[in-house]
Design a protein around this motif. Structure first.
Motif, PDB file in Angstrom:
ATOM      1  N   GLN A 152       0.859  -1.178   0.000  1.00  0.00           N
ATOM      2  CA  GLN A 152       0.000   0.000   0.000  1.00  0.00           C
ATOM      3  C   GLN A 152       0.901   1.235   0.000  1.00  0.00           C
ATOM      4  N   VAL A 153       0.854   1.991  -1.111  1.00  0.00           N
ATOM      5  CA  VAL A 153       1.738   3.140  -1.283  1.00  0.00           C
ATOM      6  C   VAL A 153       1.073   4.412  -0.771  1.00  0.00           C
ATOM      7  N   LEU A 154      -0.179   4.614  -1.110  1.00  0.00           N
ATOM      8  CA  LEU A 154      -0.936   5.777  -0.644  1.00  0.00           C
ATOM      9  C   LEU A 154      -2.068   5.292   0.251  1.00  0.00           C
ATOM     10  N   LYS A 155      -2.121   5.840   1.456  1.00  0.00           N
ATOM     11  CA  LYS A 155      -3.106   5.398   2.445  1.00  0.00           C
ATOM     12  C   LYS A 155      -3.975   6.575   2.860  1.00  0.00           C
ATOM     13  N   ASP A 156      -5.114   6.723   2.219  1.00  0.00           N
ATOM     14  CA  ASP A 156      -6.059   7.792   2.568  1.00  0.00           C
ATOM     15  C   ASP A 156      -5.425   9.176   2.562  1.00  0.00           C
ATOM     16  N   CYS A 157      -4.733   9.519   1.485  1.00  0.00           N
ATOM     17  CA  CYS A 157      -4.107  10.842   1.352  1.00  0.00           C
ATOM     18  C   CYS A 157      -5.183  11.908   1.189  1.00  0.00           C
ATOM     19  N   THR A 158      -5.168  12.854   2.063  1.00  0.00           N
ATOM     20  CA  THR A 158      -6.126  13.952   2.036  1.00  0.00           C
ATOM     21  C   THR A 158      -5.353  15.258   2.183  1.00  0.00           C
ATOM     22  N   PHE A 159      -5.545  16.151   1.227  1.00  0.00           N
ATOM     23  CA  PHE A 159      -4.870  17.454   1.250  1.00  0.00           C
ATOM     24  C   PHE A 159      -5.849  18.528   0.819  1.00  0.00           C
ATOM     25  N   THR A 160      -5.658  19.722   1.327  1.00  0.00           N
ATOM     26  CA  THR A 160      -6.404  20.892   0.873  1.00  0.00           C
ATOM     27  C   THR A 160      -5.377  21.909   0.386  1.00  0.00           C
ATOM     28  N   PHE A 161      -5.551  22.358  -0.845  1.00  0.00           N
ATOM     29  CA  PHE A 161      -4.647  23.331  -1.447  1.00  0.00           C
ATOM     30  C   PHE A 161      -5.400  24.646  -1.610  1.00  0.00           C
ATOM     31  N   GLU A 162      -4.843  25.717  -1.083  1.00  0.00           N
ATOM     32  CA  GLU A 162      -5.485  27.021  -1.161  1.00  0.00           C
ATOM     33  C   GLU A 162      -4.896  27.830  -2.305  1.00  0.00           C
ATOM     34  N   LYS A 163      -5.755  28.587  -2.969  1.00  0.00           N
ATOM     35  CA  LYS A 163      -5.334  29.430  -4.084  1.00  0.00           C
ATOM     36  C   LYS A 163      -4.276  30.430  -3.619  1.00  0.00           C
ATOM     37  N   GLY A 164      -3.253  30.608  -4.460  1.00  0.00           N
ATOM     38  CA  GLY A 164      -2.222  31.597  -4.182  1.00  0.00           C
ATOM     39  C   GLY A 164      -1.078  31.097  -3.317  1.00  0.00           C
ATOM     40  N   LYS A 165      -1.124  29.849  -2.895  1.00  0.00           N
ATOM     41  CA  LYS A 165      -0.056  29.299  -2.076  1.00  0.00           C
ATOM     42  C   LYS A 165       0.734  28.290  -2.892  1.00  0.00           C
ATOM     43  N   ILE A 166       1.986  28.133  -2.518  1.00  0.00           N
ATOM     44  CA  ILE A 166       2.866  27.173  -3.170  1.00  0.00           C
ATOM     45  C   ILE A 166       3.127  26.041  -2.180  1.00  0.00           C
ATOM     46  N   TYR A 167       2.991  24.811  -2.658  1.00  0.00           N
ATOM     47  CA  TYR A 167       3.170  23.640  -1.806  1.00  0.00           C
ATOM     48  C   TYR A 167       4.316  22.784  -2.311  1.00  0.00           C
ATOM     49  N   LEU A 198       6.036  18.827  -1.719  1.00  0.00           N
ATOM     50  CA  LEU A 198       5.786  17.504  -1.164  1.00  0.00           C
ATOM     51  C   LEU A 198       7.138  16.847  -0.902  1.00  0.00           C
ATOM     52  N   LEU A 199       7.446  16.621   0.363  1.00  0.00           N
ATOM     53  CA  LEU A 199       8.732  16.069   0.754  1.00  0.00           C
ATOM     54  C   LEU A 199       8.549  14.673   1.335  1.00  0.00           C
ATOM     55  N   GLY A 200       9.501  13.820   1.068  1.00  0.00           N
ATOM     56  CA  GLY A 200       9.469  12.477   1.636  1.00  0.00           C
ATOM     57  C   GLY A 200      10.626  11.665   1.105  1.00  0.00           C
ATOM     58  N   ARG A 201      10.930  10.593   1.785  1.00  0.00           N
ATOM     59  CA  ARG A 201      12.037   9.733   1.378  1.00  0.00           C
ATOM     60  C   ARG A 201      11.686   9.012   0.083  1.00  0.00           C
ATOM     61  N   ASN A 202      12.677   8.405  -0.547  1.00  0.00           N
ATOM     62  CA  ASN A 202      12.428   7.602  -1.742  1.00  0.00           C
ATOM     63  C   ASN A 202      11.456   6.487  -1.403  1.00  0.00           C
ATOM     64  N   GLY A 203      10.480   6.288  -2.271  1.00  0.00           N
ATOM     65  CA  GLY A 203       9.504   5.224  -2.062  1.00  0.00           C
ATOM     66  C   GLY A 203       8.335   5.608  -1.180  1.00  0.00           C
ATOM     67  N   ALA A 204       8.259   6.879  -0.757  1.00  0.00           N
ATOM     68  CA  ALA A 204       7.177   7.299   0.135  1.00  0.00           C
ATOM     69  C   ALA A 204       5.842   7.483  -0.583  1.00  0.00           C
ATOM     70  N   GLY A 205       5.870   7.580  -1.914  1.00  0.00           N
ATOM     71  CA  GLY A 205       4.620   7.718  -2.659  1.00  0.00           C
ATOM     72  C   GLY A 205       4.410   9.068  -3.324  1.00  0.00           C
ATOM     73  N   LYS A 206       5.408   9.925  -3.308  1.00  0.00           N
ATOM     74  CA  LYS A 206       5.259  11.262  -3.909  1.00  0.00           C
ATOM     75  C   LYS A 206       4.929  11.176  -5.394  1.00  0.00           C
ATOM     76  N   THR A 207       5.724  10.422  -6.140  1.00  0.00           N
ATOM     77  CA  THR A 207       5.502  10.301  -7.583  1.00  0.00           C
ATOM     78  C   THR A 207       4.189   9.592  -7.865  1.00  0.00           C
ATOM     79  N   THR A 208       3.870   8.582  -7.075  1.00  0.00           N
ATOM     80  CA  THR A 208       2.594   7.875  -7.261  1.00  0.00           C
ATOM     81  C   THR A 208       1.429   8.834  -7.072  1.00  0.00           C
ATOM     82  N   LEU A 209       1.496   9.703  -6.083  1.00  0.00           N
ATOM     83  CA  LEU A 209       0.425  10.671  -5.869  1.00  0.00           C
ATOM     84  C   LEU A 209       0.266  11.569  -7.093  1.00  0.00           C
ATOM     85  N   PHE A 210       1.369  12.100  -7.599  1.00  0.00           N
ATOM     86  CA  PHE A 210       1.273  12.960  -8.779  1.00  0.00           C
ATOM     87  C   PHE A 210       0.802  12.192 -10.000  1.00  0.00           C
TER      88      PHE A 210
END
Length: 129
Positions: free
Chosen positions: A16-31, A33-45
């Motif tokens: 299981q790579v992504l487990k109930d990922c929930t995020f809220t992105f607000e207009k005008g802000k820059i986010y 995504l940090l994490g170790r290799n294999g944490a699921g960053k690329t899978t999320l995108f």
């Protein structure tokens, strides 16, 4: 305006790579995504851009996402020295005239014997100071 991801899930076999990922992105802000290799960053995108179908949850639609993939592409047929010389020539108005190619190699701790190796070999067996 807010964009929301709700409970995104993704597994590859029993992993299981992504487990109930929930995020809220607000207009005008820059986010970021940090994490170790294999944490699921690329899978999320990949789920957000429809390259991979999530197993659950509600992702943003591709029309709601702007994404720039940032894999550096370097000419692996050149040596590091050749590439840096080319880069400095092309950007001579932005590069300090007081600095040499070796000065820049020293900044990133690339040993002298590695500076004339092909770029394609840089990720294997590099020595760092």
């Amino acid at each position: 305006m807010k964009l929301q991801l709700n409970g995104i899930k993704k597994s590859y076999g029993s992993k299981q790579v992504l487990k109930d990922c929930t995020f809220t992105f607000e207009k005008g802000k820059i986010y970021g995504l940090l994490g170790r290799n294999g944490a699921g960053k690329t899978t999320l995108f990949n789920c957000l851009t429809d390259e991979v179908t999530p197993d659950g949850g509600r992702p943003l639609g591709p029309e709601q996402v702007g994404y720039v993939f940032s894999t550096p592409v370097l000419p692996d047929f050149l040596t590091g020295y050749e590439f840096l010389r080319f880069y400095m020539d092309v950007n001579r108005d932005k590069v300090s005239p007081d600095r040499t190619i070796d000065d820049y190699f020293d900044l990133v701790n690339i040993d002298k014997e590695d500076r004339h190796r092909l770029i394609k070999g840089y990720s294997h067996g590099m020595k760092n100071k």
